[in-house]
Every structure is written in structure tokens, then in C-alpha cells.
Design a protein around this motif. Structure first.
Motif, PDB file in Angstrom:
ATOM      1  N   ASP A  54       0.964  -1.302   0.005  1.00  0.00           N
ATOM      2  CA  ASP A  54       0.116  -0.025   0.168  1.00  0.00           C
ATOM      3  C   ASP A  54       0.942   1.335  -0.195  1.00  0.00           C
ATOM      4  OD1 ASP A  54      -1.999   1.855   0.101  1.00  0.00           O
ATOM      5  OD2 ASP A  54      -2.839   1.194   1.855  1.00  0.00           O
ATOM      6  N   PRO A  55       1.322   1.669  -1.218  1.00  0.00           N
ATOM      7  CA  PRO A  55       2.365   2.765  -1.214  1.00  0.00           C
ATOM      8  C   PRO A  55       1.410   4.102  -0.688  1.00  0.00           C
ATOM      9  CG  PRO A  55       1.729   1.860  -3.679  1.00  0.00           C
ATOM     10  CD  PRO A  55       1.190   1.109  -2.507  1.00  0.00           C
ATOM     11  N   THR A  56       0.058   4.121  -0.681  1.00  0.00           N
ATOM     12  CA  THR A  56      -0.629   5.343  -0.340  1.00  0.00           C
ATOM     13  C   THR A  56      -0.045   5.702   1.280  1.00  0.00           C
ATOM     14  OG1 THR A  56      -2.476   4.058   0.239  1.00  0.00           O
ATOM     15  CG2 THR A  56      -2.438   4.973  -1.931  1.00  0.00           C
ATOM     16  N   HIS A  57       0.327   4.863   1.933  1.00  0.00           N
ATOM     17  CA  HIS A  57       0.638   4.979   3.434  1.00  0.00           C
ATOM     18  C   HIS A  57       2.220   5.384   3.422  1.00  0.00           C
ATOM     19  CE1 HIS A  57      -2.721   2.214   4.703  1.00  0.00           C
ATOM     20  NE2 HIS A  57      -3.278   3.641   4.166  1.00  0.00           N
ATOM     21  N   SER A  58       2.930   5.630   2.308  1.00  0.00           N
ATOM     22  CA  SER A  58       4.309   5.791   2.437  1.00  0.00           C
ATOM     23  C   SER A  58       4.679   7.295   3.216  1.00  0.00           C
ATOM     24  CB  SER A  58       5.026   5.911   1.174  1.00  0.00           C
ATOM     25  OG  SER A  58       4.314   6.806   0.185  1.00  0.00           O
ATOM     26  N   LYS A  59       3.681   8.077   3.236  1.00  0.00           N
ATOM     27  CA  LYS A  59       4.070   9.372   3.700  1.00  0.00           C
ATOM     28  C   LYS A  59       3.346   9.403   5.378  1.00  0.00           C
ATOM     29  CE  LYS A  59       4.865  12.419  -0.158  1.00  0.00           C
ATOM     30  NZ  LYS A  59       4.284  13.708  -0.729  1.00  0.00           N
ATOM     31  N   TRP A  60       3.145   8.471   5.772  1.00  0.00           N
ATOM     32  CA  TRP A  60       2.551   8.396   7.256  1.00  0.00           C
ATOM     33  C   TRP A  60       3.695   8.655   8.051  1.00  0.00           C
ATOM     34  CZ3 TRP A  60      -1.316   3.776   8.391  1.00  0.00           C
ATOM     35  CH2 TRP A  60      -2.652   4.294   7.878  1.00  0.00           C
ATOM     36  N   ALA A  61       3.546   9.389   9.258  1.00  0.00           N
ATOM     37  CA  ALA A  61       4.697   9.524  10.169  1.00  0.00           C
ATOM     38  C   ALA A  61       4.870   8.066  10.839  1.00  0.00           C
ATOM     39  CB  ALA A  61       4.292  10.394  11.290  1.00  0.00           C
ATOM     40  N   ALA A 470     -13.716   4.381   7.389  1.00  0.00           N
ATOM     41  CA  ALA A 470     -12.700   4.892   6.274  1.00  0.00           C
ATOM     42  C   ALA A 470     -11.744   6.297   6.594  1.00  0.00           C
ATOM     43  CB  ALA A 470     -13.410   4.907   4.937  1.00  0.00           C
ATOM     44  N   CYS A 471     -12.517   7.108   7.293  1.00  0.00           N
ATOM     45  CA  CYS A 471     -11.994   8.321   7.697  1.00  0.00           C
ATOM     46  C   CYS A 471     -10.939   8.314   8.840  1.00  0.00           C
ATOM     47  CB  CYS A 471     -13.010   9.434   8.016  1.00  0.00           C
ATOM     48  SG  CYS A 471     -14.061   9.755   6.568  1.00  0.00           S
ATOM     49  N   ARG A 472     -10.773   7.062   9.651  1.00  0.00           N
ATOM     50  CA  ARG A 472      -9.983   6.937  10.742  1.00  0.00           C
ATOM     51  C   ARG A 472      -8.668   7.233  10.438  1.00  0.00           C
ATOM     52  NH1 ARG A 472      -7.359   3.035  13.662  1.00  0.00           N
ATOM     53  NH2 ARG A 472      -7.442   3.447  15.884  1.00  0.00           N
ATOM     54  N   THR A 473      -8.157   7.019   9.250  1.00  0.00           N
ATOM     55  CA  THR A 473      -6.555   7.055   8.831  1.00  0.00           C
ATOM     56  C   THR A 473      -6.281   8.697   8.759  1.00  0.00           C
ATOM     57  OG1 THR A 473      -6.979   6.736   6.888  1.00  0.00           O
ATOM     58  CG2 THR A 473      -6.465   4.764   8.161  1.00  0.00           C
ATOM     59  N   LEU A 474      -7.442   9.428   8.845  1.00  0.00           N
ATOM     60  CA  LEU A 474      -6.789  10.853   8.375  1.00  0.00           C
ATOM     61  C   LEU A 474      -6.349  11.311   9.833  1.00  0.00           C
ATOM     62  CD1 LEU A 474     -10.296  12.131   6.824  1.00  0.00           C
ATOM     63  CD2 LEU A 474      -8.027  11.757   5.759  1.00  0.00           C
ATOM     64  N   MET A 475      -6.525  10.720  10.696  1.00  0.00           N
ATOM     65  CA  MET A 475      -5.743  11.065  12.147  1.00  0.00           C
ATOM     66  C   MET A 475      -4.360  10.841  11.977  1.00  0.00           C
ATOM     67  SD  MET A 475      -8.534  10.409  14.755  1.00  0.00           S
ATOM     68  CE  MET A 475      -8.883   8.597  14.500  1.00  0.00           C
ATOM     69  N   MET A 476      -3.741  10.200  11.339  1.00  0.00           N
ATOM     70  CA  MET A 476      -2.363   9.882  11.150  1.00  0.00           C
ATOM     71  C   MET A 476      -1.611  10.939  10.567  1.00  0.00           C
ATOM     72  SD  MET A 476       0.420   7.889  11.540  1.00  0.00           S
ATOM     73  CE  MET A 476       0.047   6.198  11.756  1.00  0.00           C
ATOM     74  N   PRO A 477      -0.538  11.443  11.400  1.00  0.00           N
ATOM     75  CA  PRO A 477       0.444  12.477  11.191  1.00  0.00           C
ATOM     76  C   PRO A 477       1.264  12.196   9.814  1.00  0.00           C
ATOM     77  CG  PRO A 477       0.508  12.170  13.447  1.00  0.00           C
ATOM     78  CD  PRO A 477      -0.241  10.982  12.989  1.00  0.00           C
ATOM     79  N   THR A 478       1.492  13.059   8.879  1.00  0.00           N
ATOM     80  CA  THR A 478       1.882  12.560   7.780  1.00  0.00           C
ATOM     81  C   THR A 478       3.413  13.481   7.899  1.00  0.00           C
ATOM     82  OG1 THR A 478       0.945  14.429   6.678  1.00  0.00           O
ATOM     83  CG2 THR A 478       0.050  12.107   6.411  1.00  0.00           C
ATOM     84  N   ARG A 479       4.320  13.189   6.685  1.00  0.00           N
ATOM     85  CA  ARG A 479       5.498  13.869   6.572  1.00  0.00           C
ATOM     86  C   ARG A 479       5.620  14.142   5.360  1.00  0.00           C
ATOM     87  NH1 ARG A 479       9.560   8.869   7.590  1.00  0.00           N
ATOM     88  NH2 ARG A 479       8.026   7.958   8.647  1.00  0.00           N
ATOM     89  N   ARG A 480       6.440  15.146   4.993  1.00  0.00           N
ATOM     90  CA  ARG A 480       6.524  15.949   3.469  1.00  0.00           C
ATOM     91  C   ARG A 480       7.013  15.163   2.540  1.00  0.00           C
ATOM     92  NH1 ARG A 480       9.756  21.555   4.157  1.00  0.00           N
ATOM     93  NH2 ARG A 480      10.836  19.928   5.299  1.00  0.00           N
TER      94      ARG A 480
END
Length: 504
Positions: A54-61, A470-480
Motif C-alpha cells: 500500500d504505497p499510499t501510506h508511504s508518507k505516514w509518520a 474509512a476516515c479514521r486514517t486521516l488522524m495519522m500525522p504525515t511527513r512531507r
């Protein structure tokens, strides 16, 4: 030839001759390398499967790499950082150094040498140059065994320089290596090594400041100049401008200036440890050795016993850190350390009525847990989040049986990456990984301060966890940038340092 099946057991080792023992040592060293190679191969396979799902999660903190590292660290009982390092090594052997990896799997190279080769070849980007280096090192590495670590690194760098000079890790030896290291992992007897590299003018200023502070105390101070300089650096770190004199004289003006500091450290101790006196012989020179008997110069020399041995008392513990001997704790108390009693909530304690725990409950939990409660993690509790085992939104109470310390990384892993757990009333936690393995962690205070691990009351069984929206992962901090982008950028930047002319 060594055979694992024919190796003598522990009872027969005493009857084996030296030749058999040497053969056993060499054979098991080879078997150890083979086992390490198989372990790294399994890690590489797991990394290859999980990181591209799942490369969509690659910017997750807390990304897929962290998810795999959490499982590797729990399975190997190592820290998250060491697990990540093992993953980099495993991936390098599989994807970048297949010929070196083959020798490793055959037991012909040891794990330390393979790790050194992987580190020194990290900056090679051209695939043809990398293949040439892999071939050359596979041919040469069999002869590296007797070399020292320094000479081995030189031999590896010579191969790299012949194929890709810009990939040498020269930047670590330049002035850009300015750093200051507080080596807490090598703390011994409540002292920690410190070293670093400063600008020359800053080093001169620090040296003069420490020397001036060392000479600012009166002549009755029992410490040597070296001990005063070390204590002066600690005074500077605490916000002080002068060194407190250790003479103990009430009329000495240097005993009155206690530094006021915004730096706070926590030390956990039993009541009996706080009643010991200061050890008068912790400072000063070593006692002189006894004179040599000239009539019998080869007679063993017995050093005299230490005068007035320090009182025996259980040691204290720096929260998330090393042991503090009772005499040193007495010095901290004499220097003005604030003492606060930590109270156990008791077996019948009631839940608190809000999400955030009170100050008293917060202090108890951090002293009970000492560190992050994830398997293999040793991040100090004072730097951790307080996490509800049963989510507060699902009816989980703010209660010591439902709260524990988790560092931010493992808090996110527990929340977003499929881990489950069950916490017991004494603070023990059973962790269930996404693949079904169970790992158990205990509060860090269990050995030295078992009273903090007494049961705090049983809670109702947890309700079934609601399915994630489905919206729960929006709470995950992301990196640039992704982890791969950061790593690629670091390699490019370090290679660029080797193309610049050295400073004149």
C-alpha cells in the motif's frame, strides 16, 4: 570436519581434547553465521512483502517500514531502531550484494564483516559499479578475517574507490562531523561518557570556563581538578553560573549558590535509600598503593580496604536510565533535590472522571512503567504518551489498570497497524501482533520497586473493537517526503561532499 550432531554436550566438554574444542568453536561460529544469514533473509522477505502492498501510506509518520520494524523488534527482542537497522542490512544483502550474501549464507563470512561491507557500500548508486564491487568484495572478503576493523574498512574502501570514488564515506572524517555525544548506552556505575567535536573557539571558551569554575571553590573542597571540571559541566547544564563548593563548611560562601534550572530529571528511590549519608570518599585522589616489600618483590600486593565503606542501601533509578548508588542519591538530596512521595492507588481505586489523568496518577504510571511498554522499547516514560488500553471512547476508564506509557511511535503503531493487547491489573501487558504472535512486557519497576506493581483493581472485560471507519486514517500525522525519498536525498548529499574540493 566439524559436525553439529557430533558436538559434545556440556557434560562431555570436560573430557574433550583441545583439538575438539577448537573445532567446536569454529564450527559453531560458522553455524552462527548461517543462522544470522537465514534470519536476515526472512527479514528481507517480510520487508519485500509488506512495503509495497500500500504505497499510499508511504508518507505516514508511522509508515509500513515502522510496522515491519515493530514486528521484527518484538520477534528478536531488540529495540525499534536496531530492528530498522537489521531491515536495511537484510534488504542490502538481498537487493544489492547477492554474492556477499551467498558467502554469508554458507557461513564463510561473519555478521560483523557483512554489516561493515553493507555500510561502506551504501552510497553506490550505479548498478554496474555496485555489481563490480559485490564481485570484488566476494573474492576478497574471504581473506579479511585476520585483519583489524580499521584495516578491513580500508580494504573495502580500496575496492569502492576503484569503481566509484564518490561513494566513499569520507564526510564522516571532515570538519562537518561536529557533534556532541552523551553516550547513555555505555553508562557505568552512574557515570556516563561524553565526547564530541566543537569549533576551536568554542572548545577554547568551554575549556577556560570549566577551569575557572573548577578554581572558584575553596581549598577545602575534596575533589580533584578533573572531578571539579566534570561537575562544572553538570552545573552549566543545570543552568548554574558557578560550581557549588563541596567542603561542607557552613561559613563557606561557595556552598550557598545552588543553581536554579529549568531542566528536570526524575529519580525513583525507596525510602531507605534516601536515609543514607554522603560518601566522603567518592571524591579526591585514589589511596596510595602499599609499599613494595623489597625482600620479596614478587609477593602479591594487597590494596588496603576503602576507609569507611559507603552504607549499604538499595540503589535508586534514573527514570528510564541507569542505577544511581545510594551515596550519590544522598549528594543529590544534599544539593537541594525535591523529594515527592509516589503513592500506589490501591487495589480498590476508582476511575477518574476525565480523559486526562490527574498529576498523581500520571506520576504513578510513569514511575511504575519506567519506559515505553512496547516489546523491546526503552524510551523513558517521561517522554511517552499515556495510552488507554481500552479506548476512552469505547468505555475504557481513566484508571491505572487501563493506562500505560507508550512512546509516540508505538502509540501510533498500536492505533493504526493492527496490534491488539490485554493489560492486567499489575501492569503486565500481553501484546498480540497482526500475524498472531504474543509478546508479554512487564513494568520496568518490577525488579527494584515491586510495590509499584501491586494490583490496582480489576476492570470489566473489553468490548469488541468497532471496525475502523474509512476516515479514521486521516488522524495519522504525515511527513512531507517518504522514507525512501529522505534516504535517497541523504545519499545524494553525502556523495556531493566527496566531489567538493577540501577546505584550504
Amino acid at each position: 570436519m566439524f559436525d553439529l550432531i557430533d558436538l559434545p554436550d556440556s557434560e562431555a566438554l570436560a573430557e574433550a581434547d583441545e583439538s575438539a574444542l577448537i573445532a567446536a568453536i569454529g564450527g559453531w561460529a560458522q553455524a552462527e553465521a548461517v543462522a544470522a544469514a537465514h534470519r536476515l533473509a526472512a527479514i528481507a522477505e517480510l520487508v519485500g512483502r509488506k512495503l509495497y502492498d500500500d504505497p499510499t501510506h508511504s508518507k505516514w509518520a508511522c509508515d509500513g517500514w515502522d510496522s515491519v520494524a515493530a514486528q521484527v523488534s518484538a520477534a528478536c527482542d531488540i529495540s525499534h531502531g536496531k530492528a530498522s537497522g537489521q531491515m536495511y542490512l537484510a534488504s542490502a544483502l538481498r537487493e544489492r550484494l547477492p554474492k556477499v550474501a551467498a558467502l554469508f549464507a554458507a557461513g564463510q563470512l561473519n555478521a560483523a564483516l557483512v554489516s561493515t561491507i553493507s555500510w561502506h557500500t551504501t552510497l553506490i548508486q550505479d548498478r554496474r559499479a555496485l555489481a563490480a564491487v559485490d564481485t570484488a568484495l566476494a573474492a576478497d572478503a574471504l581473506h579479511y578475517g585476520p585483519l583489524s576493523a580499521f584495516k578491513t574498512a580500508q580494504a573495502i574502501d580500496a575496492v569502492i574507490e576503484a569503481h566509484d570514488p564518490e561513494a566513499l564515506r569520507r564526510s564522516r572524517e571532515t570538519a562537518r562531523s561536529r557533534d556532541l555525544v552523551v553516550d547513555k548506552r555505555n553508562t557505568d556505575h552512574a557515570t556516563t561518557p561524553l565526547w564530541g567535536r566543537l569549533h576551536a573557539h568554542d572548545a577554547e571558551a568551554l575549556d577556560r570556563r570549566l577551569m575557572a569554575m573548577a578554581h572558584s571553590v575553596c581549598d577545602d573542597d575534596p575533589r580533584t581538578i578533573a572531578q571539579r571540571r566534570a561537575d562544572a559541566l553538570g552545573a552549566l547544564a543545570a543552568g548554574g553560573q558557578s560550581l557549588v563548593c563541596g567542603c561542607g563548611n557552613e561559613d563557606c560562601p561557595g556552598t550557598q549558590d545552588r543553581p536554579a534550572s529549568s531542566v528536570l530529571i526524575h529519580v525513583v528511590a525507596n525510602a531507605e535509600s534516601m536515609g543514607t549519608g554522603v560518601d566522603a570518599h567518592r571524591n579526591g585522589e585514589e589511596p596510595p598503593p602499599p609499599p613494595i616489600d623489597r625482600r620479596n618483590p614478587f609477593a602479591p600486593i594487597e590494596r588496603p580496604a576503602e576507609p569507611d565503606p559507603p552504607p549499604k542501601a538499595p540503589p535508586a533509578l534514573l527514570l528510564g536510565g541507569p542505577l544511581i548508588p545510594a551515596p550519590m542519591l544522598a549528594e543529590l538530596i544534599a544539593a537541594g533535590a525535591r523529594i515527592k512521595r509516589v503513592r500506589h492507588p490501591g487495589p480498590d481505586s476508582a476511575p477518574e472522571p476525565r480523559y486526562r489523568p490527574s498529576t498523581a496518577l500520571d506520576e504513578f504510571l510513569r514511575c511504575r512503567d519506567m519506559t515505553c511498554r512496547w516489546p523491546g522499547c526503552d524510551r523513558p516514560a517521561e517522554l511517552c504518551d499515556l495510552d488507554h488500553a481500552i479506548a476512552y471512547g469505547l468505555g475504557g476508564p481513566t484508571h491505572p489498570s487501563n493506562l500505560r506509557c507508550l512512546c509516540r511511535k508505538h502509540h501510533l503503531l498500536k492505533t493504526f497497524h493492527g496490534w491488539r493487547d490485554r493489560q492486567h491489573t499489575d501492569g503486565t501487558i500481553d501484546w498480540l501482533s497482526p500475524t498472531g504472535q504474543t509478546y508479554t512486557t512487564h513494568p520496568g519497576s518490577r525488579l527494584l520497586f515491586p510495590a509499584l506493581c501491586e494490583p490496582t483493581g480489576r476492570l470489566p472485560a473489553p468490548t469488541d473493537r468497532q471496525p475502523d471507519s474509512a476516515c479514521r486514517t486521516l488522524m495519522m500525522p504525515t511527513r512531507r517526503r517518504t522514507r525512501a525519498q529522505n534516504r535517497a536525498q541523504a545519499i545524494i548529499a553525502e556523495r556531493a561532499l566527496n566531489t567538493r574540493p577540501p577546505p584550504s
